[in-house]
Design an enzyme around this catalytic site. Structure first.
Site, PDB file in Angstrom:
ATOM      1  N   GLY A  18     -47.786  98.382   4.603  1.00 32.18           N
ATOM      2  CA  GLY A  18     -47.215  97.159   4.042  1.00 32.18           C
ATOM      3  C   GLY A  18     -48.277  96.278   3.403  1.00 32.18           C
ATOM      4  O   GLY A  18     -48.124  95.836   2.267  1.00 32.18           O
ATOM      5  N   GLU A 148     -36.112 111.596   8.250  1.00 34.13           N
ATOM      6  CA  GLU A 148     -35.333 110.490   7.702  1.00 34.13           C
ATOM      7  C   GLU A 148     -35.691 110.086   6.289  1.00 34.13           C
ATOM      8  O   GLU A 148     -34.854 109.589   5.563  1.00 34.13           O
ATOM      9  CB  GLU A 148     -35.515 109.252   8.587  1.00 34.13           C
ATOM     10  CG  GLU A 148     -34.914 109.395   9.952  1.00 34.13           C
ATOM     11  CD  GLU A 148     -35.252 108.186  10.793  1.00 34.13           C
ATOM     12  OE1 GLU A 148     -36.434 107.791  10.824  1.00 34.13           O
ATOM     13  OE2 GLU A 148     -34.327 107.638  11.419  1.00 34.13           O
ATOM     14  N   THR A 187     -60.737 114.977   8.274  1.00 36.49           N
ATOM     15  CA  THR A 187     -59.834 114.929   7.112  1.00 36.49           C
ATOM     16  C   THR A 187     -58.601 115.816   7.274  1.00 36.49           C
ATOM     17  O   THR A 187     -57.684 115.747   6.464  1.00 36.49           O
ATOM     18  CB  THR A 187     -60.554 115.385   5.816  1.00 36.49           C
ATOM     19  OG1 THR A 187     -60.958 116.744   5.997  1.00 36.49           O
ATOM     20  CG2 THR A 187     -61.751 114.536   5.505  1.00 36.49           C
ATOM     21  N   GLN A 191     -55.140 116.302   4.989  1.00 28.64           N
ATOM     22  CA  GLN A 191     -54.816 117.524   4.239  1.00 28.64           C
ATOM     23  C   GLN A 191     -53.379 117.942   4.532  1.00 28.64           C
ATOM     24  O   GLN A 191     -52.628 118.344   3.646  1.00 28.64           O
ATOM     25  CB  GLN A 191     -55.768 118.655   4.648  1.00 28.64           C
ATOM     26  CG  GLN A 191     -57.214 118.383   4.263  1.00 28.64           C
ATOM     27  CD  GLN A 191     -58.155 119.480   4.751  1.00 28.64           C
ATOM     28  OE1 GLN A 191     -57.752 120.609   4.941  1.00 28.64           O
ATOM     29  NE2 GLN A 191     -59.416 119.133   4.958  1.00 28.64           N
ATOM     30  N   LYS A 222     -63.931 116.623   0.029  1.00 27.70           N
ATOM     31  CA  LYS A 222     -63.004 117.526   0.724  1.00 27.70           C
ATOM     32  C   LYS A 222     -61.567 117.210   0.322  1.00 27.70           C
ATOM     33  O   LYS A 222     -60.777 118.104   0.023  1.00 27.70           O
ATOM     34  CB  LYS A 222     -63.137 117.327   2.239  1.00 27.70           C
ATOM     35  CG  LYS A 222     -63.822 118.472   2.948  1.00 27.70           C
ATOM     36  CD  LYS A 222     -63.612 118.310   4.449  1.00 27.70           C
ATOM     37  CE  LYS A 222     -64.447 119.339   5.192  1.00 27.70           C
ATOM     38  NZ  LYS A 222     -64.533 119.082   6.615  1.00 27.70           N
ATOM     39  N   GLY A 359     -36.021  80.210  18.862  1.00 24.69           N
ATOM     40  CA  GLY A 359     -35.681  80.997  20.040  1.00 24.69           C
ATOM     41  C   GLY A 359     -34.194  80.937  20.323  1.00 24.69           C
ATOM     42  O   GLY A 359     -33.463  80.175  19.684  1.00 24.69           O
ATOM     43  N   CYS A 386     -36.891  74.971  14.403  1.00 28.57           N
ATOM     44  CA  CYS A 386     -35.525  75.383  14.730  1.00 28.57           C
ATOM     45  C   CYS A 386     -35.186  75.050  16.192  1.00 28.57           C
ATOM     46  O   CYS A 386     -34.860  73.906  16.473  1.00 28.57           O
ATOM     47  CB  CYS A 386     -35.324  76.853  14.410  1.00 28.57           C
ATOM     48  SG  CYS A 386     -33.590  77.254  14.206  1.00 28.57           S
ATOM     49  N   GLY A 388     -37.161  74.515  18.358  1.00 28.58           N
ATOM     50  CA  GLY A 388     -38.157  73.478  18.637  1.00 28.58           C
ATOM     51  C   GLY A 388     -37.688  72.095  18.203  1.00 28.58           C
ATOM     52  O   GLY A 388     -38.100  71.079  18.774  1.00 28.58           O
ATOM     53  N   HIS A 549     -37.009  77.330   9.102  1.00 30.13           N
ATOM     54  CA  HIS A 549     -38.228  78.085   9.441  1.00 30.13           C
ATOM     55  C   HIS A 549     -39.174  78.046   8.245  1.00 30.13           C
ATOM     56  O   HIS A 549     -39.199  78.987   7.450  1.00 30.13           O
ATOM     57  CB  HIS A 549     -37.870  79.536   9.770  1.00 30.13           C
ATOM     58  CG  HIS A 549     -37.125  79.678  11.050  1.00 30.13           C
ATOM     59  ND1 HIS A 549     -37.760  79.724  12.267  1.00 30.13           N
ATOM     60  CD2 HIS A 549     -35.808  79.778  11.309  1.00 30.13           C
ATOM     61  CE1 HIS A 549     -36.855  79.856  13.225  1.00 30.13           C
ATOM     62  NE2 HIS A 549     -35.667  79.881  12.673  1.00 30.13           N
ATOM     63  N   GLU A 551     -42.084  78.612   8.036  1.00 28.06           N
ATOM     64  CA  GLU A 551     -43.076  79.697   8.066  1.00 28.06           C
ATOM     65  C   GLU A 551     -42.702  80.847   7.127  1.00 28.06           C
ATOM     66  O   GLU A 551     -43.557  81.622   6.719  1.00 28.06           O
ATOM     67  CB  GLU A 551     -43.268  80.223   9.494  1.00 28.06           C
ATOM     68  CG  GLU A 551     -42.054  80.859  10.161  1.00 28.06           C
ATOM     69  CD  GLU A 551     -41.176  79.864  10.922  1.00 28.06           C
ATOM     70  OE1 GLU A 551     -41.194  78.662  10.591  1.00 28.06           O
ATOM     71  OE2 GLU A 551     -40.463  80.294  11.856  1.00 28.06           O
TER      72      GLU A 551
HETATM   73  N1  GLN Z   1     -30.773  79.212  19.231  1.00 24.93           N
HETATM   74  C1  GLN Z   1     -30.750  78.205  18.250  1.00 24.93           C
HETATM   75  C2  GLN Z   1     -29.552  78.329  17.314  1.00 24.93           C
HETATM   76  O1  GLN Z   1     -28.965  79.375  17.215  1.00 24.93           O
HETATM   77  C3  GLN Z   1     -32.054  78.191  17.464  1.00 24.93           C
HETATM   78  C4  GLN Z   1     -32.256  79.396  16.646  1.00 24.93           C
HETATM   79  C5  GLN Z   1     -33.661  79.528  16.139  1.00 24.93           C
HETATM   80  O2  GLN Z   1     -34.560  78.932  16.703  1.00 24.93           O
HETATM   81  N2  GLN Z   1     -33.877  80.328  15.121  1.00 24.93           N
HETATM   82  O3  GLN Z   1     -29.203  77.394  16.664  1.00 24.93           O
END
Ligand code: GLN
Length: 575
Positions: A18, A148, A187, A191, A222, A359, A386, A388, A549, A551
């Protein structure tokens, strides 16, 4: 004419296909080309949404609401582009499309068979993804020799026939082990990978050799002889400290020039690696290091590498650090340890910042709430992502608004103060649907309020402007436009990706606000209901949380404004 670069892996998985694919894309971008990338996942799952993150790594979310394999995230982080979910092709999707078509009578009278119908559908998807691009990278998941991925190799060979070999290049990525008892680079597995690939009629044009060390001349020779390829098409890719070094290393072997030459095009622009090099240098030799605690639930992980289930947060911190010339040391703290033993919370004093990541479920929740409380009271920079954000609202409701019983209904359905709850439109989805596809997924617009911390960050980093362009683009697509909600032209609007079911309960917003919690951004649905997107506590230095999110939109050289602000605040706090 669009050019295609097929990347397949031999010998074993986990050698960094990746990041190598993403690096090749970055190189071609630097040579002036418009590049996109496709990931082929040969599993039967329709998408990665229902895979276990602790086994498979984090689920990646796209702008258009796809729950995708992490590799698309890697591409975005290197290429600084938004990649749609259709660029992730799974066996399940291909078969489903073909079977659905058959049921609709689109093949009436024909026997629907593996050949040609399956490869045809694969090719259709690949060509569609390549529209309007100069180069398309196609990473074939799995390892050569897996049963696959044979259908996909067959389809790619057939694509080669359709478009001509001059428009398609095969790259094989292999691994050269150095067994410790002989200390010699071998190697032979390479191969054999070459031979296995040839069974699908594919001869690699380039071989990228992953290994602990660079290849010596003897090993290169090689492989050249065995694969019968040009001597300078065997490229060495030794282990590195940060994945962002890979494009630089591959360029040392002039991979960009060799690729464009092989495909009969000219370099459009002289590559300029100056900024990228600086960022890599900041990652490797930062002027200062800050310590961040990520308080989450880390159970049933066994030997699995924990960091992989939060890879995007990890990367977002690295990107922000690279921009600010700061190193970020991340510690993963199990929230359960803060559950019963309140004294253990003092452990958090050793950190310059605290994150509670996304979470699900009840496990470890009280520990997370205690950690958030500790961050708020002690004014340690806090970033909530989220879950959090939701738990920060619960904490504030309990301890500032005196709603002792406050909770999210995800954990306590009988709470007298459901400050976080499923909202009616989402409840409808939940009631109608099976488990898959019941979340609010993908990019949604947040209207940011004036004079807020979060708005300043989006302005200062240039993301506000970037997002308004992106919104205009998305508005052209009806289904995307609907997702964006009501966009008031005069307002400052940003886009972030979501993956959640629960929301701040509008019934409690007034009370929370009165007690000092600032709702700094909101989303407005077409039915005029507002969903709270961001919160902050202005008097707390950095105390900021978002329902999204961010991130997922962080790239090297273009970090997430929120992570940028957080890392900078951590550095200030440390001083
Ligand atoms: N569990 C929470 C929800 O479903 C937060 C989800 C998350 O943190 N991505 O709203």
């Amino acid at each position: 004419m669009t050019k295609y670069i097929v990347v397949a892996g031999g010998v074993m998985s986990g050698v960094g296909k990746g990041v190598t694919t993403a690096s090749i894309g970055k190189i071609l971008q630097e040579h002036g080309y418009k590049v996109t990338a496709i990931k082929i996942d040969p599993y039967i799952n329709y998408d990665a949404g229902t895979l276990r993150p602790t086994e498979h790594g984090e689920v990646w979310v796209t702008d258009d609401g796809g729950e995708i394999d992490q590799d698309l995230g890697t591409y975005e982080r290197f290429l600084n582009i938004d990649i749609p979910k259709s660029n992730n092709i799974t066996t399940g999707q291909i078969y489903k499309t073909v079977i659905d078509k058959e049921r609709r009578g689109e093949y009436l009278g024909q026997t629907v068979q593996f050949i040609p119908h399956i490869p045809d559908e694969i090719k259709r998807r690949i060509k569609e993804a390549g529209n309007n691009y100069d180069f398309v990278l196609i990473e074939v998941g799995g390892t050569i020799g897996d049963y696959e991925n044979i259908p996909f190799l067959f389809a790619l060979k057939s694509l080669e026939r359709d478009i001509g070999k001059q428009n398609l290049v095969y790259i094989l990525i292999t691994y050269l082990p150095i067994p410790s008892h002989i200390e010699e680079m071998k190697t032979k597995p390479t191969q054999q990978a070459i031979r296995l690939l040839s069974e699908s009629g594919i001869l690699p044009d380039f071989i990228i050799c992953r290994a602990k060390k660079p290849l010596d001349v003897i090993r290169k020779k090689k492989i050249e002889t065995y694969a019968n390829i040009m001597s300078d098409h065997v490229i060495s890719e030794p282990d590195i400290e940060t994945v962002y070094q890979i494009p630089l290393d591959l360029e040392k072997e002039k991979l960009g020039d060799k690729l464009v030459k092989e495909l009969g095009v000219k370099t459009k622009k002289q590559p300029n690696w100056q900024e990228w090099k600086m960022l890599v240098d900041h990652i490797l030799n930062p002027k200062k290091i800050i310590k961040v605690a990520i308080v989450g639930k880390y159970i049933d992980i066994g030997d699995y590498n924990l960091a992989d289930s939060y890879i995007s947060i990890n990367q977002a911190l690295i990107h922000a650090g690279a921009q600010l010339n700061l190193g970020v040391e991340i510690n993963w703290l199990d929230s359960k340890m803060f559950e019963n033993d309140k004294k253990s919370l003092h452990e958090l004093k050793n950190y310059d910042g605290i994150i509670v990541p996304g979470g699900f479920g009840a496990s470890g929740v009280e520990g997370k709430i205690n950690a958030i409380n500790y961050a708020r009271i002690n004014k340690i920079p806090y970033l909530g992502l989220c879950y959090g954000l939701q738990l920060a609202v619960v904490e504030f409701a309990r301890n500032v608004c005196s709603l002792k019983d406050a909770h999210t209904t995800e954990v306590n359905q009988k709470t007298s103060a459901p400050v976080i709850d499923v909202q009616p439109p989402q409840r409808e989805v939940l009631e109608k649907s099976m488990y898959g596809g019941t979340m609010r997924l993908g990019a949604y617009a947040a209207i940011l309020k004036e004079k807020t911390h979060i708005l300043k960050l989006y302005e200062e980093t240039g993301r506000l402007e970037e997002d308004s362009k992106r919104i205009n683009e998305l508005m052209r697509d009806k289904s995307q436009a609907f997702r964006l909600g009501i966009l008031d032209k005069g307002k400052k609007i940003v886009l972030e990706r979501h993956r959640h079911r629960y929301e701040v309960n509008p019934k409690f917003v007034d009370l929370l606000e009165k007690k000092g919690l600032v709702f700094s951004g909101y989303y407005e649905r077409f039915d005029k209901t507002k969903l709270m997107e961001c919160i902050e506590l202005p008097k707390n230095g950095f105390f900021l949380s978002t329902q999204s999110h961010p991130e997922f939109k962080s790239r090297l050289g273009n970090p997430s404004p929120i992570f940028y602000g957080f890392v900078r605040a951590c550095s200030k706090y440390k001083n």
